[in-house]
Write a protein that holds these residues in place. Structure first.
Motif, PDB file in Angstrom:
ATOM      1  N   ALA A   5      -9.969  -1.626  -1.234  1.00 37.24           N
ATOM      2  CA  ALA A   5      -9.665  -0.765  -2.385  1.00 37.24           C
ATOM      3  C   ALA A   5      -8.541   0.231  -2.128  1.00 37.24           C
ATOM      4  O   ALA A   5      -8.065   0.871  -3.065  1.00 37.24           O
ATOM      5  N   HIS A   6      -8.120   0.387  -0.872  1.00 37.55           N
ATOM      6  CA  HIS A   6      -7.169   1.463  -0.581  1.00 37.55           C
ATOM      7  C   HIS A   6      -5.992   1.007   0.280  1.00 37.55           C
ATOM      8  O   HIS A   6      -5.421   1.816   1.036  1.00 37.55           O
ATOM      9  N   GLY A   7      -5.635  -0.264   0.179  1.00 34.76           N
ATOM     10  CA  GLY A   7      -4.431  -0.753   0.847  1.00 34.76           C
ATOM     11  C   GLY A   7      -4.405  -0.498   2.334  1.00 34.76           C
ATOM     12  O   GLY A   7      -3.355  -0.184   2.893  1.00 34.76           O
ATOM     13  N   HIS A   8      -5.553  -0.586   2.983  1.00 44.18           N
ATOM     14  CA  HIS A   8      -5.683  -0.392   4.433  1.00 44.18           C
ATOM     15  C   HIS A   8      -5.391   1.044   4.870  1.00 44.18           C
ATOM     16  O   HIS A   8      -5.098   1.291   6.042  1.00 44.18           O
ATOM     17  N   SER A   9      -5.484   1.996   3.943  1.00 45.09           N
ATOM     18  CA  SER A   9      -5.173   3.386   4.298  1.00 45.09           C
ATOM     19  C   SER A   9      -6.437   4.234   4.408  1.00 45.09           C
ATOM     20  O   SER A   9      -7.131   4.473   3.415  1.00 45.09           O
ATOM     21  N   PHE A  10      -6.709   4.702   5.635  1.00 46.63           N
ATOM     22  CA  PHE A  10      -7.831   5.624   5.862  1.00 46.63           C
ATOM     23  C   PHE A  10      -7.669   6.880   5.014  1.00 46.63           C
ATOM     24  O   PHE A  10      -8.621   7.379   4.410  1.00 46.63           O
ATOM     25  N   SER A  11      -6.443   7.404   4.972  1.00 42.39           N
ATOM     26  CA  SER A  11      -6.197   8.646   4.234  1.00 42.39           C
ATOM     27  C   SER A  11      -6.435   8.469   2.745  1.00 42.39           C
ATOM     28  O   SER A  11      -7.027   9.339   2.097  1.00 42.39           O
ATOM     29  N   ALA A  12      -5.983   7.334   2.191  1.00 40.85           N
ATOM     30  CA  ALA A  12      -6.175   7.090   0.756  1.00 40.85           C
ATOM     31  C   ALA A  12      -7.666   6.965   0.425  1.00 40.85           C
ATOM     32  O   ALA A  12      -8.146   7.508  -0.580  1.00 40.85           O
ATOM     33  N   GLY A  40      -4.282  -3.502   9.114  1.00 38.74           N
ATOM     34  CA  GLY A  40      -3.294  -3.923   8.116  1.00 38.74           C
ATOM     35  C   GLY A  40      -1.887  -3.823   8.673  1.00 38.74           C
ATOM     36  O   GLY A  40      -1.639  -3.178   9.698  1.00 38.74           O
ATOM     37  N   ALA A  41      -0.937  -4.451   7.970  1.00 46.95           N
ATOM     38  CA  ALA A  41       0.426  -4.575   8.480  1.00 46.95           C
ATOM     39  C   ALA A  41       1.198  -3.262   8.446  1.00 46.95           C
ATOM     40  O   ALA A  41       2.066  -3.020   9.278  1.00 46.95           O
ATOM     41  N   ALA A  42       0.873  -2.380   7.485  1.00 44.97           N
ATOM     42  CA  ALA A  42       1.695  -1.176   7.292  1.00 44.97           C
ATOM     43  C   ALA A  42       1.409  -0.087   8.322  1.00 44.97           C
ATOM     44  O   ALA A  42       2.123   0.915   8.383  1.00 44.97           O
ATOM     45  N   GLY A  43       0.346  -0.259   9.107  1.00 43.38           N
ATOM     46  CA  GLY A  43       0.032   0.736  10.142  1.00 43.38           C
ATOM     47  C   GLY A  43      -0.368   2.085   9.581  1.00 43.38           C
ATOM     48  O   GLY A  43      -0.109   3.122  10.181  1.00 43.38           O
ATOM     49  N   GLN A  44      -1.043   2.078   8.401  1.00 46.20           N
ATOM     50  CA  GLN A  44      -1.469   3.345   7.804  1.00 46.20           C
ATOM     51  C   GLN A  44      -2.793   3.844   8.372  1.00 46.20           C
ATOM     52  O   GLN A  44      -3.220   4.940   8.066  1.00 46.20           O
ATOM     53  N   SER A  45      -3.461   2.993   9.140  1.00 46.39           N
ATOM     54  CA  SER A  45      -4.738   3.376   9.752  1.00 46.39           C
ATOM     55  C   SER A  45      -4.832   2.739  11.123  1.00 46.39           C
ATOM     56  O   SER A  45      -4.256   1.687  11.370  1.00 46.39           O
ATOM     57  N   MET A  46      -5.584   3.391  11.996  1.00 47.79           N
ATOM     58  CA  MET A  46      -5.932   2.811  13.292  1.00 47.79           C
ATOM     59  C   MET A  46      -7.452   2.673  13.320  1.00 47.79           C
ATOM     60  O   MET A  46      -8.162   3.525  12.770  1.00 47.79           O
TER      61      MET A  46
END
Length: 513
Positions: A443-450, A206-212
């Motif tokens: 479901a979590h905006g590309h966030s692994f943490s979320a 995703g664009a926000a870079g919240q996950s690799m």
């Protein structure tokens, strides 16, 4: 076909008594986290007892990393029930402590700086101090971040199995481990904090870079970023028998390693950096996907126990936590492991060679980092074979073994678990790793943490809502109390200064029979 016939014959020679005697136990690691998803930096709760002496609740690398341990069980459901009950008690202790809970993903939560990750503490006894110094050494050697990865270890034995048979099982397990990484790998993405300042091949999700992530990864935990070590890569440990295995470990435990000699045993202020300057400080430092194990006596070295009394069980170490279930593993997965391990034990198992060991390492990384890639090919004795084709052969050979376990336990559960696994080979989008990525993205905006936090909250709620009896609570409270008393007794009985104790414990003589 001949392999199938051989397996049929061997399974027929196994009495149902022996098959019913399979014992399995689970060790499950998980980080304690805050409701925000950050690492909990509080000490291991006293109400959970002593991490040094409690039989079922301890810590792993970090004070913030709980490890839950079942006994060895003859029944899959009994083992899972015990694991669930231990979880229920732990959550009841954690909840009043700022709403702490267990992180359900194998790859860690949002981590503080490396030196802020707290090392596990085990009190003032020599053995307790040694455990902390060992962890300090791991931090110096590999960084503390790597040690916060969590997984499930599956301990397994069958009555009447010789050392030679167990090593045959281990060789086959290493050959076929890619099947388990594909079927059960559940760590295709991670928090960018984990790879900060490290070279890696991951891509932003995703664009926000919240996950690799890697698009076709099954288990980053078992890939290059996980439990890997360049120093240990130089250890070509052979699994052709107890003698050779013990000898290669013995050398790694006794030969000084220049990079670790440079770190030194103590720093200039006199504090301990590590237990030893050898390639391995102690046996547990050796990272493998599976290990031969033997219960140790108090003060005994694991290698001595193995040499003297032989292999008692194997410890399967490559299973990721399943973030979709509250306790990290299902009964169906356990049954598939039973069938798979039986297949490893009963199939022909030629000796390994240095060339094959290198091939297997490459296969592990391919399966971990690209396992769901269409048409991915692995190395089998110098030839390339599609992962799906080779995996299909192995699972087809497991059919008579699943049927035999069903007959022994008067159920259809083993064959059902095998059919589910076979179906997944043709449906990579349904594997846990693909489902994790799908949920992170949709479901979590590309966030692994979320995603992981959401699953952790759901696991907590599910476990807190399960029935819990007063007598269960009382039993766990008594166990915690007993463990605290046991720790005090160990501390009171110590007579040697720590340095003298350390030298005695690590002396090469303690490794010999």
């Amino acid at each position: 076909l001949s392999t199938m016939n051989t397996l049929q014959e061997r399974i027929q020679q196994l009495s149902s008594d022996r098959l019913a005697g399979i014992r399995r136990g689970i060790e499950k690691e998980g980080l304690r986290v805050l409701p925000t998803g950050g690492l909990a930096l509080t000490p291991h709760p006293v109400a959970l007892g002593s991490a040094l002496t409690h039989p079922h609740i301890t810590t792993d690398y970090s004070e913030s990393q709980i490890e839950l341990i079942t006994g060895a069980h003859l029944g899959v459901q009994d083992c899972l029930d015990e694991l669930t009950a231990i979880h229920q008690y732990v959550y009841r202790v954690l909840q009043p402590q700022g709403g702490e809970m267990l992180w359900v993903a194998s790859m860690p939560c949002n981590l503080p700086t490396d030196e802020t990750i707290p090392l596990a503490r085990y009190g003032n006894s020599n053995v307790g101090r040694a455990k902390s110094v060992y962890r300090m050494g791991l931090g110096h050697r590999y960084g503390r971040r790597m040690q916060t990865i969590s997984g499930i270890h599956y301990n397994w034995s069958l009555p009447g199995v010789t050392n030679e048979d167990y090593f045959g099982l281990i060789r086959n397990f290493r050959r076929h481990a890619f099947v388990l990484l594909y079927l059960f790998g559940a760590s295709p993405a991670l928090c960018p904090c984990f790879v900060e300042g490290r070279t890696h091949r991951l891509q932003p999700l995703g664009a926000a870079g919240q996950s690799m992530y890697l698009p076709h990864a099954t288990s980053l935990r078992m890939g290059r970023l996980g439990y890997q070590s360049d120093a240990q890569a130089s250890l070509a440990v052979s699994y052709n028998g107890l003698q050779g295995y013990a000898d290669s470990l013995h050398e790694a435990l006794t030969r000084p390693y220049p990079a670790y000699e440079a770190v030194g045993i103590r720093n200039p202020g006199g504090d301990y950096n590590q237990l030893a300057t050898s390639l391995l400080q102690i046996e547990n430092e050796f990272y493998g996907t599976i290990r031969p194990k033997r219960t140790v006596h108090t003060g005994e070295r694991p290698l001595h126990a193995l040499r003297e009394r032989g292999v008692e069980y194997v410890e399967v170490r490559l299973m990721d936590l399943d973030p979709f279930v509250p306790v990290g593993i299902t009964a169906s997965t356990m049954r598939l492991l039973d069938v798979f391990l039986l297949h490893c034990l009963l199939s022909d198992s030629p000796p390994d060679t240095p060339a094959e060991i290198a091939e297997l390492r490459a296969n592990q990384l391919l399966a971990a980092e690209r396992g769901r890639e269409s048409g991915l090919r692995l190395q089998r004795q110098g030839r390339e074979v599609p992962l799906a084709e080779w995996g299909g052969q192995i699972l087809a050979e497991c059919e008579p073994l699943a049927a035999a376990l069903d007959a022994t336990h008067q159920c259809g559960d083993y064959s059902a678990a095998l059919r589910d696994a076979q179906a997944l080979l043709g449906r990579p989008a349904d594997t846990p790793s693909a489902r994790v990525l799908d949920r992170i993205e949709t479901a979590h905006g590309h966030s692994f943490s979320a995603f992981s936090l959401s699953q952790s909250l759901a696991a907590r709620d599910a476990l807190m809502e399960r029935p819990w009896q007063d007598d269960q609570q009382a039993q766990f409270e008594a166990m915690a109390q007993q463990s605290l008393s046991d720790q005090q007794a160990i501390e009171a009985a110590d007579s040697l200064p720590f340095e003298e104790w350390r030298q005695r414990y690590l002396s090469p003589e303690g490794l010999l029979v």
